[in-house]
Scaffold this motif. Structure first.
Motif, PDB file in Angstrom:
ATOM      1  N   ARG A 269       0.837  -1.204   0.000  1.00 30.91           N
ATOM      2  CA  ARG A 269       0.000   0.000   0.000  1.00 30.91           C
ATOM      3  C   ARG A 269       0.873   1.256   0.000  1.00 30.91           C
ATOM      4  O   ARG A 269       0.546   2.243  -0.665  1.00 30.91           O
ATOM      5  CB  ARG A 269      -0.911  -0.009   1.225  1.00 30.91           C
ATOM      6  N   LYS A 270       1.990   1.200   0.714  1.00 30.51           N
ATOM      7  CA  LYS A 270       2.878   2.356   0.757  1.00 30.51           C
ATOM      8  C   LYS A 270       3.406   2.683  -0.639  1.00 30.51           C
ATOM      9  O   LYS A 270       3.433   3.861  -1.045  1.00 30.51           O
ATOM     10  CB  LYS A 270       4.045   2.096   1.704  1.00 30.51           C
ATOM     11  N   THR A 272       1.981   2.008  -3.430  1.00 27.75           N
ATOM     12  CA  THR A 272       0.867   2.514  -4.223  1.00 27.75           C
ATOM     13  C   THR A 272       0.604   3.984  -3.931  1.00 27.75           C
ATOM     14  O   THR A 272       0.360   4.787  -4.840  1.00 27.75           O
ATOM     15  CB  THR A 272      -0.398   1.694  -3.949  1.00 27.75           C
ATOM     16  N   VAL A 273       0.673   4.368  -2.640  1.00 26.44           N
ATOM     17  CA  VAL A 273       0.473   5.766  -2.260  1.00 26.44           C
ATOM     18  C   VAL A 273       1.568   6.638  -2.877  1.00 26.44           C
ATOM     19  O   VAL A 273       1.295   7.709  -3.431  1.00 26.44           O
ATOM     20  CB  VAL A 273       0.454   5.912  -0.726  1.00 26.44           C
ATOM     21  N   ASN A 276       0.893   7.014  -6.606  1.00 28.79           N
ATOM     22  CA  ASN A 276      -0.250   7.883  -6.908  1.00 28.79           C
ATOM     23  C   ASN A 276       0.086   9.359  -6.697  1.00 28.79           C
ATOM     24  O   ASN A 276      -0.307  10.220  -7.493  1.00 28.79           O
ATOM     25  CB  ASN A 276      -1.452   7.499  -6.044  1.00 28.79           C
ATOM     26  N   LEU A 277       0.815   9.652  -5.626  1.00 33.47           N
ATOM     27  CA  LEU A 277       1.201  11.046  -5.381  1.00 33.47           C
ATOM     28  C   LEU A 277       2.220  11.511  -6.417  1.00 33.47           C
ATOM     29  O   LEU A 277       2.164  12.656  -6.889  1.00 33.47           O
ATOM     30  CB  LEU A 277       1.766  11.198  -3.971  1.00 33.47           C
ATOM     31  N   ASN A 522      -6.553  11.267  -6.249  1.00 33.50           N
ATOM     32  CA  ASN A 522      -5.475  10.665  -5.462  1.00 33.50           C
ATOM     33  C   ASN A 522      -4.692  11.713  -4.689  1.00 33.50           C
ATOM     34  O   ASN A 522      -4.267  11.472  -3.556  1.00 33.50           O
ATOM     35  CB  ASN A 522      -4.527   9.885  -6.382  1.00 33.50           C
ATOM     36  N   LYS A 525      -6.953  12.620  -1.759  1.00 32.27           N
ATOM     37  CA  LYS A 525      -7.107  11.519  -0.813  1.00 32.27           C
ATOM     38  C   LYS A 525      -5.841  11.269  -0.003  1.00 32.27           C
ATOM     39  O   LYS A 525      -5.897  11.074   1.225  1.00 32.27           O
ATOM     40  CB  LYS A 525      -7.498  10.249  -1.574  1.00 32.27           C
ATOM     41  N   PHE A 526      -4.683  11.302  -0.677  1.00 31.29           N
ATOM     42  CA  PHE A 526      -3.436  10.921  -0.017  1.00 31.29           C
ATOM     43  C   PHE A 526      -2.562  12.110   0.383  1.00 31.29           C
ATOM     44  O   PHE A 526      -1.602  11.933   1.136  1.00 31.29           O
ATOM     45  CB  PHE A 526      -2.618   9.989  -0.918  1.00 31.29           C
ATOM     46  N   SER A 532      -4.090  12.658   5.933  1.00 32.33           N
ATOM     47  CA  SER A 532      -3.698  11.913   4.738  1.00 32.33           C
ATOM     48  C   SER A 532      -2.379  11.169   4.960  1.00 32.33           C
ATOM     49  O   SER A 532      -1.465  11.657   5.632  1.00 32.33           O
ATOM     50  CB  SER A 532      -3.534  12.871   3.550  1.00 32.33           C
ATOM     51  N   LEU A 533      -2.290   9.996   4.343  1.00 34.89           N
ATOM     52  CA  LEU A 533      -1.094   9.160   4.502  1.00 34.89           C
ATOM     53  C   LEU A 533       0.144   9.794   3.879  1.00 34.89           C
ATOM     54  O   LEU A 533       1.262   9.521   4.315  1.00 34.89           O
ATOM     55  CB  LEU A 533      -1.341   7.789   3.852  1.00 34.89           C
ATOM     56  N   GLY A 534      -0.049  10.631   2.863  1.00 31.67           N
ATOM     57  CA  GLY A 534       1.102  11.136   2.120  1.00 31.67           C
ATOM     58  C   GLY A 534       1.523  12.543   2.446  1.00 31.67           C
ATOM     59  O   GLY A 534       2.411  13.085   1.773  1.00 31.67           O
TER      60      GLY A 534
END
Length: 573
Positions: A269-270, A272-273, A276-277, A522, A525-526, A532-534
């Protein structure tokens, strides 16, 4: 004369460029061959648009691409960054005279030339003997050698120079000093954030580009091919920013290309994030410094309709880059067509348009930073017969990822190039046949653009020796689509297929909307939403909260431009 200066930035961009320039070199060779196919002996395609004439210190006339290639240090394999024409001397470091301490030298074995590069060297050395009395025996020898060369390339291309048959000017090949070939560590925006600005690299790169621009009479534009999937994207964005500042009125056509490795290793998942960023930031920044950006590269080319008659290995950049290069070659043909004159009826081309004309046509006066879709048919279908049953247009498939299919866009604008088309009886179609057939194809289509500009050339795409064996067994010697498969190998290469008809299309359409919306969503979201995770990742890449929101607003404007009725809030919360 309206010259084009080409820049290739990044490893996969240079793979595409290597094939692209091989096509040009093959066309030049066929045009000069007194026994060559007359279809390639056209004066209506001005190769000076892409090439420059020079002279060595020994007085030898040279003809080299007007090109700047930027890549990793060590990415040229066995080829010298000085090229082979100008005898620039040894690239070994000079003696250190300002340091009195101990000096340690780290040396590596030079890369060995593969069989193809060895054959080029041998061919040039023996060139005066080509018309010897043992011509038949020599031809037989060459045929065996060519078989070995094709096998060697199919089994082991490591560098883009391994299959390049072109001579380059010493100013063309720039290795980023200190940036060694390690794509796994150079795979996101943060890894290349400061590369352009450090150690005077930016000045060196811009000086090399300036060398080619200043010798032009009247440059029509820049053609950038940029690998946007990793750390070369921020380097290219900074480079493009400098270009836009220095050459304000010169349009930039940017192909943002993406290789197969960009989606091969997304296991967590990391990752992928991060991807996407990167995609959102990269696209936003690159598009800000060009008149038109064309995203090129499918996640799995082999599974796409674009590979209907091809056998592609997705993990092999040598394969995938050949398909994209063929489409870019086709798309660039109108830029070097001579405008029709009094003898238009006997011309081999029609529909000339320059880079600025394409931008204005697809973007219009109201759109800046236009996003265009690239479609291709490889090989192009016959204008008649069974492959025309679903219309010529049905054989054009997108090489741009994440686009919507069968979209009815009343405002769509298209620019199409058809070259080497096959007409009735398997012969090469005339210009008038193509110009009559394409409107008929649009007439049968369920969706039609508001406007379509058509460019036509009679010359097909030549298949040079170092082209990969990617054609399926339904493709004939001249790219004709056969009714039954040829027995034997499932993959055919340059020894079996000598040329192919091609069709390519660039279009402005709301079909690009999913591509843009995915990047905007994206990012929000991130990278923008609370928690946000990012957020921390973007900060480590050098982007503060305000800068991230500006990127989001840029993407929002692009979405609204493509679809004014789309209700997307520009608020960051």
């Amino acid at each position: 004369m309206r010259e084009i200066v080409t820049a290739q930035v990044g490893d996969f961009a240079n793979f595409i460029g290597s094939h692209f320039w091989n096509f040009q070199d093959e066309m030049l060779g066929l045009a000069a061959d007194p026994y060559g196919d007359p279809l390639f002996k056209t004066r209506s395609l001005n190769m000076d648009v892409l090439y420059r004439t020079g002279e060595t210190h020994q007085g030898t006339i040279t003809y080299t691409p007007r090109l700047l290639s930027v890549g990793f240090q060590g990415s040229l394999g066995s080829v010298s960054s000085k090229g082979t024409l100008y005898n620039g001397g040894s690239s070994a470091p000079s003696e250190v005279v300002t340091w009195a301490g101990n000096v340690t030298t780290h040396a590596s074995e030079p890369q060995k030339k593969n069989l193809f590069l060895q054959s080029l060297y041998q061919e040039e050395r023996d060139a005066p003997l080509m018309n010897g009395v043992n011509g038949d025996a020599k031809d037989f020898q060459n045929e065996i050698q060519d078989t070995d060369i094709v096998s060697c390339l199919d089994e082991g291309v490591q560098f883009w120079t391994d299959f390049s048959k072109v001579h380059y000017h010493p100013q063309s090949l720039y290795e980023v000093n200190g940036l060694w070939l390690d794509a796994q560590e150079f795979d996101n925006y943060g890894s290349g954030r400061d590369v352009f600005r450090e150690n005077l690299r930016g000045e060196e790169i811009c000086d090399r580009l300036r060398f080619f621009v200043e010798e032009c009479d009247r440059v029509q534009g820049f053609q950038f091919i940029v690998d946007d999937s990793g750390g070369f994207s921020p380097l290219a964005a900074d480079f493009l920013e400098s270009v836009s500042d220095e050459y304000t009125n010169t349009p930039v056509l940017l192909y943002a290309v993406r290789g197969p490795s960009s989606v091969m290793n997304l296991c967590s998942r990391k990752q992928t994030v991060v991807r996407n960023l990167h995609d959102a930031v990269s696209f936003s920044r690159l598009s800000s410094f060009c008149k038109m950006i064309v995203p090129v590269g499918l996640p799995f080319l082999s599974r796409s309709k674009a590979s209907t008659f091809l056998n592609i290995k997705d993990e092999n950049p040598y394969h995938c880059s050949a398909v994209y290069a063929a489409a870019l070659h086709s798309a660039s043909l109108p830029f070097r067509m001579e405008p029709l004159g009094p003898t238009a009826d006997s011309s081999d081309v029609c529909g000339a348009v320059d880079i600025n004309g394409i931008v204005q046509m697809l973007a219009g006066q109201s759109r800046q930073n236009m996003v265009a879709i690239l479609d291709s048919a490889m090989p192009g279908p016959s204008l008649t017969g069974r492959w025309d049953e679903q219309s010529f247009l049905a054989n054009l498939h997108p090489l741009t990822a994440e686009v919507a299919e069968d979209v009815d866009d009343l405002q769509a604008v298209e620019s199409m190039i058809v070259h080497g088309a096959i007409g009735s009886g398997g012969r090469n179609a005339s210009l008038s046949e193509v110009r009559n057939a394409i409107p008929g194809a649009y007439g049968r289509a369920t969706t039609r653009p508001m406007f379509c500009h058509l460019s036509v050339a009679r010359c097909p795409l030549p298949i040079p020796l170092p082209f990969p064996s990617i054609f399926g067994n339904l493709v004939g010697e001249h790219g004709e689509l056969l009714g039954s498969p040829i027995t034997g190998s499932a993959s055919r290469g340059s020894l079996d297929v000598h040329s192919i008809p091609m069709a390519a299309r660039m279009r402005s359409s709301c079909a690009i909307l999913p591509f843009l919306e995915n990047r905007l969503q994206n990012l929000r979201k991130f990278g923008i939403e609370r928690g946000s995770l990012g957020t921390e990742l973007l900060r480590s890449w050098g982007f503060g909260k305000d800068e991230v929101e500006d990127i989001g607003e840029t993407l929002s404007k692009m979405v609204r431009t493509v679809d004014p009725h789309c209700e997307i809030s520009s608020d960051s919360d």
